[in-house]
Write a protein that holds these residues in place. Structure first.
Motif, PDB file in Angstrom:
ATOM      1  N   VAL A  80     -25.299  43.814 -25.306  1.00  0.00           N
ATOM      2  CA  VAL A  80     -25.394  42.418 -24.807  1.00  0.00           C
ATOM      3  C   VAL A  80     -25.519  42.001 -26.389  1.00  0.00           C
ATOM      4  CG1 VAL A  80     -26.459  40.427 -24.181  1.00  0.00           C
ATOM      5  CG2 VAL A  80     -25.678  42.228 -22.470  1.00  0.00           C
ATOM      6  N   VAL A  81     -26.486  42.210 -27.192  1.00  0.00           N
ATOM      7  CA  VAL A  81     -26.995  41.771 -28.361  1.00  0.00           C
ATOM      8  C   VAL A  81     -25.599  42.201 -29.451  1.00  0.00           C
ATOM      9  CG1 VAL A  81     -28.480  41.916 -30.305  1.00  0.00           C
ATOM     10  CG2 VAL A  81     -29.263  41.904 -27.914  1.00  0.00           C
ATOM     11  N   ALA A  82     -25.147  43.278 -29.462  1.00  0.00           N
ATOM     12  CA  ALA A  82     -24.154  43.555 -30.228  1.00  0.00           C
ATOM     13  C   ALA A  82     -22.773  42.919 -30.242  1.00  0.00           C
ATOM     14  CB  ALA A  82     -23.845  45.303 -30.359  1.00  0.00           C
ATOM     15  N   THR A  83     -22.278  42.632 -28.689  1.00  0.00           N
ATOM     16  CA  THR A  83     -21.257  41.881 -28.410  1.00  0.00           C
ATOM     17  C   THR A  83     -21.342  40.391 -28.117  1.00  0.00           C
ATOM     18  OG1 THR A  83     -21.512  42.339 -26.050  1.00  0.00           O
ATOM     19  CG2 THR A  83     -20.366  43.959 -27.382  1.00  0.00           C
ATOM     20  N   LYS A  84     -22.618  39.908 -28.503  1.00  0.00           N
ATOM     21  CA  LYS A  84     -22.929  38.596 -28.115  1.00  0.00           C
ATOM     22  C   LYS A  84     -22.539  37.957 -26.831  1.00  0.00           C
ATOM     23  CE  LYS A  84     -24.540  37.868 -32.353  1.00  0.00           C
ATOM     24  NZ  LYS A  84     -25.884  37.717 -32.525  1.00  0.00           N
ATOM     25  N   HIS A  85     -22.404  38.867 -26.006  1.00  0.00           N
ATOM     26  CA  HIS A  85     -22.300  38.744 -24.655  1.00  0.00           C
ATOM     27  C   HIS A  85     -23.235  37.796 -23.867  1.00  0.00           C
ATOM     28  CE1 HIS A  85     -20.008  39.522 -20.696  1.00  0.00           C
ATOM     29  NE2 HIS A  85     -21.066  39.620 -19.990  1.00  0.00           N
ATOM     30  N   LYS A  86     -22.501  37.007 -22.725  1.00  0.00           N
ATOM     31  CA  LYS A  86     -23.440  36.005 -22.396  1.00  0.00           C
ATOM     32  C   LYS A  86     -23.307  36.194 -20.767  1.00  0.00           C
ATOM     33  CE  LYS A  86     -21.060  32.723 -24.516  1.00  0.00           C
ATOM     34  NZ  LYS A  86     -20.526  31.490 -24.835  1.00  0.00           N
ATOM     35  N   ALA A  87     -24.461  36.196 -20.045  1.00  0.00           N
ATOM     36  CA  ALA A  87     -24.470  36.376 -18.762  1.00  0.00           C
ATOM     37  C   ALA A  87     -25.664  35.897 -17.864  1.00  0.00           C
ATOM     38  CB  ALA A  87     -24.660  37.965 -18.234  1.00  0.00           C
ATOM     39  N   VAL A  88     -25.274  35.141 -16.840  1.00  0.00           N
ATOM     40  CA  VAL A  88     -26.267  34.409 -16.003  1.00  0.00           C
ATOM     41  C   VAL A  88     -26.262  35.278 -14.799  1.00  0.00           C
ATOM     42  CG1 VAL A  88     -26.499  32.560 -14.164  1.00  0.00           C
ATOM     43  CG2 VAL A  88     -26.013  32.143 -16.759  1.00  0.00           C
ATOM     44  N   ILE A  89     -27.341  35.677 -14.156  1.00  0.00           N
ATOM     45  CA  ILE A  89     -27.406  36.364 -12.762  1.00  0.00           C
ATOM     46  C   ILE A  89     -28.442  35.771 -12.124  1.00  0.00           C
ATOM     47  CG2 ILE A  89     -28.194  38.477 -11.888  1.00  0.00           C
ATOM     48  CD1 ILE A  89     -28.081  39.750 -14.715  1.00  0.00           C
ATOM     49  N   ILE A  90     -27.750  35.274 -10.837  1.00  0.00           N
ATOM     50  CA  ILE A  90     -28.667  34.584 -10.058  1.00  0.00           C
ATOM     51  C   ILE A  90     -29.148  35.246  -8.761  1.00  0.00           C
ATOM     52  CG2 ILE A  90     -28.239  32.762  -8.082  1.00  0.00           C
ATOM     53  CD1 ILE A  90     -26.175  31.415  -9.954  1.00  0.00           C
ATOM     54  N   PHE A  91     -30.200  34.976  -8.331  1.00  0.00           N
ATOM     55  CA  PHE A  91     -31.153  35.913  -7.334  1.00  0.00           C
ATOM     56  C   PHE A  91     -31.386  34.680  -6.334  1.00  0.00           C
ATOM     57  CE2 PHE A  91     -31.461  38.390 -11.114  1.00  0.00           C
ATOM     58  CZ  PHE A  91     -31.291  39.725 -10.631  1.00  0.00           C
ATOM     59  N   GLU A  92     -30.853  35.007  -5.009  1.00  0.00           N
ATOM     60  CA  GLU A  92     -31.133  34.029  -4.152  1.00  0.00           C
ATOM     61  C   GLU A  92     -31.485  34.935  -2.748  1.00  0.00           C
ATOM     62  OE1 GLU A  92     -31.422  30.783  -3.961  1.00  0.00           O
ATOM     63  OE2 GLU A  92     -30.695  30.263  -5.827  1.00  0.00           O
ATOM     64  N   GLY A 189     -17.186  31.633 -21.204  1.00  0.00           N
ATOM     65  CA  GLY A 189     -17.395  32.871 -21.530  1.00  0.00           C
ATOM     66  C   GLY A 189     -18.804  33.368 -21.163  1.00  0.00           C
ATOM     67  N   ILE A 190     -19.256  32.678 -20.105  1.00  0.00           N
ATOM     68  CA  ILE A 190     -20.502  33.079 -19.504  1.00  0.00           C
ATOM     69  C   ILE A 190     -20.218  34.017 -18.386  1.00  0.00           C
ATOM     70  CG2 ILE A 190     -22.694  32.446 -18.318  1.00  0.00           C
ATOM     71  CD1 ILE A 190     -22.639  29.905 -20.117  1.00  0.00           C
ATOM     72  N   GLN A 191     -20.609  35.156 -18.148  1.00  0.00           N
ATOM     73  CA  GLN A 191     -20.454  35.755 -16.912  1.00  0.00           C
ATOM     74  C   GLN A 191     -21.470  35.248 -15.926  1.00  0.00           C
ATOM     75  OE1 GLN A 191     -20.704  40.147 -17.242  1.00  0.00           O
ATOM     76  NE2 GLN A 191     -19.851  40.575 -15.311  1.00  0.00           N
ATOM     77  N   VAL A 192     -21.171  35.395 -14.704  1.00  0.00           N
ATOM     78  CA  VAL A 192     -21.797  34.717 -13.638  1.00  0.00           C
ATOM     79  C   VAL A 192     -21.915  35.741 -12.338  1.00  0.00           C
ATOM     80  CG1 VAL A 192     -22.403  32.921 -11.693  1.00  0.00           C
ATOM     81  CG2 VAL A 192     -21.547  32.142 -14.011  1.00  0.00           C
ATOM     82  N   ILE A 193     -23.104  36.235 -12.271  1.00  0.00           N
ATOM     83  CA  ILE A 193     -23.309  37.235 -11.054  1.00  0.00           C
ATOM     84  C   ILE A 193     -24.395  36.675 -10.070  1.00  0.00           C
ATOM     85  CG2 ILE A 193     -23.839  39.577 -10.504  1.00  0.00           C
ATOM     86  CD1 ILE A 193     -23.335  40.219 -13.541  1.00  0.00           C
ATOM     87  N   LYS A 194     -23.813  36.497  -8.864  1.00  0.00           N
ATOM     88  CA  LYS A 194     -24.801  35.874  -7.749  1.00  0.00           C
ATOM     89  C   LYS A 194     -25.194  37.060  -6.755  1.00  0.00           C
ATOM     90  CE  LYS A 194     -21.827  32.819  -6.438  1.00  0.00           C
ATOM     91  NZ  LYS A 194     -20.939  31.742  -6.395  1.00  0.00           N
ATOM     92  N   TYR A 195     -26.335  37.232  -6.377  1.00  0.00           N
ATOM     93  CA  TYR A 195     -26.962  38.261  -5.727  1.00  0.00           C
ATOM     94  C   TYR A 195     -27.634  37.299  -4.438  1.00  0.00           C
ATOM     95  CZ  TYR A 195     -26.014  42.108  -8.631  1.00  0.00           C
ATOM     96  OH  TYR A 195     -25.415  42.943  -9.577  1.00  0.00           O
ATOM     97  N   TRP A 196     -27.545  37.698  -3.248  1.00  0.00           N
ATOM     98  CA  TRP A 196     -28.339  37.217  -1.973  1.00  0.00           C
ATOM     99  C   TRP A 196     -28.938  38.478  -1.414  1.00  0.00           C
ATOM    100  CZ3 TRP A 196     -29.545  32.871   0.477  1.00  0.00           C
ATOM    101  CH2 TRP A 196     -30.341  33.032   1.866  1.00  0.00           C
ATOM    102  N   PHE A 197     -30.241  38.396  -1.230  1.00  0.00           N
ATOM    103  CA  PHE A 197     -31.173  39.411  -0.885  1.00  0.00           C
ATOM    104  C   PHE A 197     -31.284  39.165   0.470  1.00  0.00           C
ATOM    105  CE2 PHE A 197     -31.423  40.458  -5.203  1.00  0.00           C
ATOM    106  CZ  PHE A 197     -31.930  41.536  -5.338  1.00  0.00           C
ATOM    107  N   SER A 198     -30.877  40.199   1.444  1.00  0.00           N
ATOM    108  CA  SER A 198     -30.713  39.992   2.957  1.00  0.00           C
ATOM    109  C   SER A 198     -31.843  40.793   3.602  1.00  0.00           C
ATOM    110  CB  SER A 198     -29.370  40.363   3.528  1.00  0.00           C
ATOM    111  OG  SER A 198     -29.503  40.249   4.767  1.00  0.00           O
ATOM    112  N   ILE A 199     -32.857  40.295   4.248  1.00  0.00           N
ATOM    113  CA  ILE A 199     -33.734  40.996   5.116  1.00  0.00           C
ATOM    114  C   ILE A 199     -33.705  40.418   6.690  1.00  0.00           C
ATOM    115  CG2 ILE A 199     -35.169  41.146   3.340  1.00  0.00           C
ATOM    116  CD1 ILE A 199     -36.894  38.897   4.236  1.00  0.00           C
TER     117      ILE A 199
END
Length: 312
Positions: A80-92, A189-199
């Motif tokens: 991520v540092v070497a490629t200047k990647h940008k990522a948002v990871i959402i935890f719901e 250029g921001i990767q968006v990843i969304k997780y829903w934790f199911s119980i």
């Protein structure tokens, strides 16, 4: 009022004992990874305690895989540092679903300047008058950064809707805006990843009881958490609506089965690693330079009153 039969009393006692055992196991699981490993090695390998021999073997396998995945996350961080990647990871997910636990394991070995957590409190009076997404903007990543949102702008589709903190118009405007907002992030250029934790209903009930009985975790229970327990079905309805209206190709939802917290952590970490085409980045060998020593230097003694008492 009828009294319980002896069989019913035995069944109730067994159910209580099982519940206490699960709460005790959950308490142990909540501690720091290194402490957990030490407890495993010393206490549970002596043949007593909470876990069976099979469970102790499973815990050792869990730690082995956890540390392997954390090693891969370090490689991901370097990429991520070497490629200047940008990522948002959402935890719901529901309260006590395990979001904080997986976030802690993801970030545990990483540089907080590269991988940071955004856990925003309730909006203040000024923020309530802003464009809804405005207070999240400053937390978005620059090149070479990953931001993990421990809850996110999806509060409007969940707690705000259930608790009546937004109007019907604001709720509908959110669903009109959020797909475009996330598409805009992706175009930037921001990767968006969304997780829903199911119980399950039962598992949340158990975890809430564990928090009530654990003095180290009681702070996690707010009046809002207790109210969310009462409104389980309301939260289910708004979750289903949220996923139906915000599951887009550019930023799809991913559901993590989270009744087993350890499996949920490993599954989420492995899936996250698969979402980015990272590879190991070559680094120049690190050599420690010799320390310079000067004849005119003398270390000054520290005044005794400044020294922290050595009570351990």
């Amino acid at each position: 009022m009828t009294s319980k039969t002896p069989q019913q009393e035995v069944s109730a006692a067994e159910e209580h004992a099982e519940m206490m055992q699960r709460m005790q196991a959950d308490l142990i699981d909540s501690y720091d990874e290194e402490l957990e490993m030490e407890i495993d090695d010393r206490a549970f390998d002596e043949g007593g305690g909470v876990f069976s021999a099979e469970q102790r073997a499973q815990r050792r396998a869990y730690f082995k895989e956890l540390f392997r995945l954390q090693g891969e996350l370090v490689k991901l961080q370097d990429w991520v540092v070497a490629t200047k990647h940008k990522a948002v990871i959402i935890f719901e997910g529901r309260d006590a679903a395990g979001k904080g636990g997986v976030i802690k394991r993801i970030t545990q070995r990483l540089n907080p300047r590269v991988c940071r957590v955004a856990a925003l409190p309730a909006p203040n009076d000024r923020e309530r008058t802003q464009w809804y997404f405005q207070r999240y903007i400053s937390h978005l990543p620059a090149g070479g950064e990953i931001v993990l949102f421990d809850r996110s702008w999806y509060n409007r589709a969940g707690v705000e809707r259930v608790m009546g903190f937004c109007s019907d118009e604001e709720y509908e405007e959110f669903f009109r805006s959020v797909p475009e907002f996330e598409k805009m992030l992706v175009r930037a250029g921001i990767q968006v990843i969304k997780y829903w934790f199911s119980i399950t209903d039962e598992e949340q009930h158990t975890r809430f009881l564990g928090r009530i009985h654990d003095p180290l975790k009681q702070w996690k229970l707010s009046p809002m958490d207790l109210e969310s327990r009462r409104r389980w079905e309301d939260y289910t309805k708004v979750k289903e609506t949220m996923m139906e209206r915000t599951h887009i190709e550019e930023a799809p939802w991913w559901v993590v089965q989270a009744v087993d917290k350890k499996k949920a952590r490993l599954n989420c970490m492995a899936h996250l690693l698969a979402q980015m085409p990272y590879h190991e980045v070559e680094h120049a060998p690190v050599t420690l330079p010799p320390r310079e020593r000067r004849d005119d230097y003398a270390r000054q003694p520290v005044p005794p009153e400044m020294v922290v008492p050595e009570i351990y």
